[in-house]
Design an enzyme around this catalytic site. Structure first.
Site, short mmCIF file in Angstrom:
data_model
loop_
_atom_site.label_atom_id
_atom_site.label_comp_id
_atom_site.label_asym_id
_atom_site.label_seq_id
_atom_site.Cartn_x
_atom_site.Cartn_y
_atom_site.Cartn_z
N ASP A 1 -4.45 -26.57 41.67
CA ASP A 1 -5.68 -26.35 42.48
C ASP A 1 -6.55 -25.90 42.16
O ASP A 1 -7.26 -25.17 42.17
CB ASP A 1 -4.34 -25.11 43.39
N TYR B 1 1.40 -31.53 42.23
CA TYR B 1 2.68 -30.77 42.14
C TYR B 1 3.72 -31.17 43.75
O TYR B 1 4.84 -30.66 43.72
CB TYR B 1 2.55 -29.76 42.31
N ASN C 1 7.35 -22.60 48.87
CA ASN C 1 6.18 -22.36 49.87
C ASN C 1 6.88 -21.65 50.83
O ASN C 1 5.65 -21.99 51.60
CB ASN C 1 5.20 -23.42 49.56
#
Length: 803
Positions: free
Chosen positions: A122, A166, A227
């Protein structure tokens, strides 16, 4: 696998949301030890607050806390992994920056940490001029620094690297052809593990086939940073469902799997418990023995164990005694509880001062609560009732009894002495399941609501009558929908009244939000029964005016290939989008009250039998505001006739009632077309009032006659420019004893949904300039000032909003 390739399975924490307390982290270690998970990742992330944190060494106090975590993990046989994110502001070619980075990691190493992670997720791909001259690419810069840090720390057995690309959706142009990933695979030292999230940031499924491509380009098996249960991207979503969509055979193609959990600590019991079941299922204890992982069975086992913890008297932050910590370290199977064994009871707590809540009455100024000894003025006595009170009738639109037959114990902010039943916990998990999938209860809620609003022509007010069996089908399905909404309201009360306060403060904002949305949906379905206009109406029609009243459901909006944050709100947001005002997010987004309350509320359409109670309520409000100024009118109806009478007599179909366990405590009245309403009022209502209150000799009730004059002034004309954009009007009243102010907003939403469903494009409300609390309340809901001092030739602020 050798030691360097040993499979890691654990938890990611310390990145987003509010930080977990030391007690919570110790409980996390206990959970991980019990369920066989062997890794814990900790460290700052690259948000604004932590962007420069990697440059600073820890203070002695911080060192002590970090050492405690490392020692605690080691004592339980867990690997503690320290993670750091320097990517936002590091100059890769700077010797000074590299020295600072080494110094920080050396300090952590000296505390006993033997596992590390460097994260570059990020962040922007761009490099400064110095880095562009020193490195051939962004990936080359990251890999060079990572390799040097790895060697500096003595090549620890666990060292993780998170690339900027990623997941598959972030790779350019694709996973196999990404120059970035190719550089990582070729230049990163082979014993450094690369983090990967799958095809998406939040991947619905992870299969062996989908990992083959990335394993080839990285030249090593990746470590999955999962996630699936992360909820930091949506403040209205929580994920309590099982670990799912990950094949058990994945572990032979991975170096490990880390789960990024919910920000709320207490919401992670089921995700981590089922992750442990998945991990153990992949371990073959014998040559001919393999335990297949089943998410549903794992969920049942997790819920069975969670029940004991849910009903423990834990406080927020889990500041429990040493005895409590020792007992919680051994997770035991508790007896399955059902609704019959564990009713959600609420015991009376010590008196607590109620929050000041303003009465939503435009003729009154803000006042403070005046409840005395648990009773309200106007005869609202306090009597006990059953834990679950039926607040709606047997079918939508049927009278609910007015709330006067049975009255409940007055509940303010609850101290919490009750038990959650297993059926309620299953309902909770079903409503807050997984990012790509709703549980059964949420699916049923959305499917029924979509079907009911799509087939509302069966019970429309002016349309051709549908066959009786079709009407019965609609009302039967509506009854089931209302029952589920009542279960959600009862779940909210049980969470607030539960013994585990730690669970309460983590789950309350989510359950409270869904409770309010369900209240609006429930009231709207009740209203649809005979209230929606047909295609022949001149005021507007359901089907012709609103494209959203089709066959699509809220669940279809995000799209199968989208990330979960493409449509925010979860089940609460999807219920919202199935309502006529669903696109107006400001009507539904509101912070929860500071002090949770377990009081049950119901919102429903008005019935004729409610008139007496409503008149009593507005008279009570008038007495409170006028007691200092002088006597009030002697006739008991005159206040009600002025404030509510015209709407209840001429357009009762746009009136909604708010009731709690004590009875009616608020109402909202609407006028669909102010122009036609004013004509009807002049023709029928005002003459009826002159007959009801004739002038008497000696002026026995002078205040009554003054209010009659005000009734005539109330019907003054508004400018055409106003009514062109805002043809509808509303009035909102509520008793000041309401602990949860948000129910006034929810009550207003029920009316706005009804007005828009029948074609209104805008609504306005007149407020006195001194009523600052009401002005602030409406402004937060998107109402804007339209006129001031021009309407009805008197002081007044007209606020309006488009629908």
């Amino acid at each position: 696998m050798d030691d360097k390739e040993q499979f890691l399975c654990g938890v990611v924490e310390g990145f987003y949301g509010r930080p977990w307390s030391m007690d919570q982290r110790k409980v996390l270690f206990q959970w991980m030890q019990c369920w066989g998970l062997n890794t814990y990742l900790y460290g700052p992330k690259d948000d604004l607050k932590h962007r420069l944190l990697w440059r600073e060494v820890y203070s002695p106090e911080e060192e002590g806390r970090l050492r405690t975590l490392i020692v605690e993990a080691k004592s339980r046989g867990l690997r503690f992994v320290y993670a750091l994110s320097p990517g936002q502001d590091i100059v890769f070619s700077s010797a000074c920056d590299l020295t600072l980075l080494k110094r920080k990691l050396r300090q952590v190493s000296d505390l006993g940490c033997q596992a590390f992670a460097i994260l570059f997720d990020d962040i922007d791909h761009s490099m400064c001029q110095a880095d562009s001259e020193a490195f051939s690419s962004f990936a080359h810069a990251q890999v060079t620094v990572t390799n040097e840090i790895y060697r500096f720390l003595g090549e620890p057995p666990i060292f993780l690297f998170c690339p900027t690309e990623y997941c598959g959706s972030l790779c350019s142009p694709s996973v196999s052809k990404s120059p970035y990933l190719q550089t990582v695979g070729e230049d990163l030292l082979p014993d450094i593990t690369v983090v990967w999230t799958g095809s998406k940031v939040i991947s619905r499924k992870l299969t062996v086939d989908c990992l083959a491509e990335v394993e080839c380009v990285l030249q090593r098996p990746p470590l999955i940073w999962d996630n699936l249960h992360a909820n930091d991207y949506d403040s209205r979503r929580l994920f309590l469902g099982p670990f799912k969509g990950r094949e058990s055979g994945l572990r032979s193609h991975l170096r490990g799997l880390l789960l990024n959990p919910n920000c709320e600590f207490e919401a992670n019991y089921v995700p981590l418990h089922t992750l442990g079941s998945w991990y153990r299922a992949g371990n073959k204890e014998g040559k001919d023995q393999e335990c297949e992982y089943c998410p549903d069975k794992a969920l049942s086992a997790a819920l069975h164990d969670w029940m004991e913890e849910l009903n423990q008297p834990l406080q927020a932050g889990r500041q429990c005694t040493q005895t409590d910590q020792q007992s919680s370290a051994q997770v035991s199977r508790c007896k399955t509880l059902d609704r019959a064994d564990c009713p959600s009871t609420f015991r009376r707590t010590s008196p607590v001062a109620k929050l000041p809540v303003f009465p939503l009455d435009s003729s009154s100024s803000p006042s403070s609560p005046t409840a005395v000894n648990g009773q309200r003025e106007g005869g609202r006595s306090v009597q006990p009732c059953q834990p679950k009170q039926q607040l709606s009738g047997p079918r939508p639109g049927a009278p609910s009894g007015g709330g006067r037959g049975q009255k409940a114990q007055d509940r303010g902010p609850c101290g919490g002495k009750g038990l959650l039943s297993e059926s309620q916990v299953r309902l909770l998990v079903g409503l807050y399941y997984l990012p790509h999938e709703h549980g059964l209860s949420a699916q049923k809620l959305l499917q029924d609501l979509n079907w009911l609003k799509s087939n509302c022509q069966m019970v429309s007010a002016q349309g051709n009558k549908a066959p009786p069996q079709k009407i019965d089908e609609w009302r039967g399905r509506a009854s089931r929908f209302l029952s589920l909404c009542e279960d959600i309201a009862q779940l909210h009360c049980s969470v607030v009244g539960g013994a585990n306060r730690a669970v309460l403060y983590d789950l309350y904002p989510y359950v409270w939000d869904l409770r309010n949305t369900a209240l609006v949906a429930k009231a709207f379905i009740c209203w649809l029964d005979g209230r929606v206009l047909s295609d022949g109406s001149s005021l507007g029609t359901w089907k012709n005016c609103f494209h959203w009243c089709g066959k699509s459901t809220g669940a279809d909006l995000p799209g199968g290939e989208s990330e979960p944050w493409a449509f925010k709100g979860g089940v609460s947001g999807e219920v919202q989008m199935l309502l006529p005002i669903g696109s107006s997010s400001e009507l539904f987004t509101h912070p929860p009250p500071l002090f949770p309350t377990s009081r049950l509320y119901n919102i429903r359409p008005y019935h004729n039998k409610d008139k007496v109670e409503l008149y009593r309520m507005v008279r009570q409000l008038h007495i409170r505001t006028q007691s200092i100024q002088g006597s009030c009118p002697a006739h008991p109806d005159v206040i009600g006739d002025r404030c509510l009478g015209p709407c209840l007599a001429l357009c009762p179909e746009y009136s909604f009632i708010l009731e709690d366990e004590l009875g009616v405590c608020g109402c909202v009245l609407g006028i669909q077309d102010v122009r036609s309403f004013a004509k009807r009022c002049q023709a029928s209502w005002l003459p009826a009032m002159r007959d009801k209150y004739p002038p008497k000799g000696g002026h026995e009730h002078p205040n009554t006659q003054d209010l009659i004059k005000l009734m005539e002034e109330d019907q003054g004309e508004y400018p055409d420019s106003l009514l062109y954009h805002f043809p509808s009007q509303l009035r909102l009243d509520a008793l000041p004893e309401l602990v949860d102010v948000s129910v006034s907003r929810t009550l207003l939403n029920a009316l706005l949904a009804a007005l828009k469903a029948n074609g209104s494009q805008g609504v306005f409300c007149e407020v006195q300039p001194t009523d600052r609390q009401r002005l602030e309340f409406l402004t937060k809901l998107g109402f804007l000032e339209i006129l001031r001092g021009e309407a009805r030739s008197r002081e007044g602020v007209v606020l309006g909003r488009l629908l």
